[in-house]
Design an enzyme around this catalytic site. Structure first.
Site, PDB file in Angstrom:
ATOM      1  N   ASP A  41      70.898  42.135  27.194  1.00 27.85           N
ATOM      2  CA  ASP A  41      71.547  42.179  25.880  1.00 27.85           C
ATOM      3  C   ASP A  41      72.539  43.342  25.869  1.00 27.85           C
ATOM      4  OD1 ASP A  41      70.013  44.492  25.546  1.00 27.85           O
ATOM      5  OD2 ASP A  41      68.592  43.553  24.178  1.00 27.85           O
ATOM      6  N   PHE A  42      73.078  43.678  24.721  1.00 23.66           N
ATOM      7  CA  PHE A  42      74.106  44.714  24.633  1.00 23.66           C
ATOM      8  C   PHE A  42      73.609  46.090  25.076  1.00 23.66           C
ATOM      9  CE2 PHE A  42      71.854  45.100  20.687  1.00 23.66           C
ATOM     10  CZ  PHE A  42      71.883  46.457  20.410  1.00 23.66           C
TER      11      PHE A  42
END
Length: 158
Positions: A41-42
């Site tokens: 994810d980020f």
């Protein structure tokens, strides 16, 4: 190309296939996978739903190493044989990160009747990242429960 070089090439391909599918253990299977950018994810950590993909790969390659390819099981007899996840319990212990090398272990707890129970772990080295208990329902091609044939159950319990 000579026959002997063709045989050597086929053997090399077979060895590669086996290593790509992991290896059988006593009552189970081990698969090694790398974490890629697409798995994160980020924050750079593996997105929680991606662990389901790693676990599925472990189960699918376990079947493959046992000689039970899912596509062949569907048409192996008149009834067809399909494995579906009925229930899964997952404990997330520690995160994986991009470029980590993970080991997915799958151990058979039960195989018989119309279900199997598999215990799976994902580790980075010795560190436990994810522990899962997966209950697999055995169904036919029409979606109805069916018994796991003894010959297949025995493969999981060896």
């Amino acid at each position: 190309m000579s026959i002997s070089s063709c045989v050597k090439e086929c053997r090399a391909m077979a060895e590669l296939t086996v290593s790509l599918s992991g290896e059988l253990l006593e009552h189970g299977h081990r698969l090694t996978q790398r974490v890629y950018y697409e798995d994160t994810d980020f924050s750079g950590l593996v997105y929680h739903a991606r662990y389901l993909h790693f676990l599925e790969r472990g189960r699918t390659d376990y079947l493959r190493c046992l000689g039970c390819e899912q596509s062949a099981l569907l048409t192996a007899d008149e009834e067809g044989l399909v494995f579906v996840v009925h229930r899964m319990e997952i404990d997330f212990k520690s995160p994986a990160r991009m470029d980590d090398v993970l080991t997915i272990s799958t151990l058979t707890e039960k195989a018989g009747g119309a279900k199997m129970v598999l215990n799976q772990e994902i580790r980075r080295g010795e560190t436990l990242l994810v522990a899962a208990k997966v209950i697999i329902a055995v169904i036919n091609a029409k979606g109805r429960p069916r018994r796991l044939p003894d010959t297949i159950a025995e493969k999981f319990l060896k």
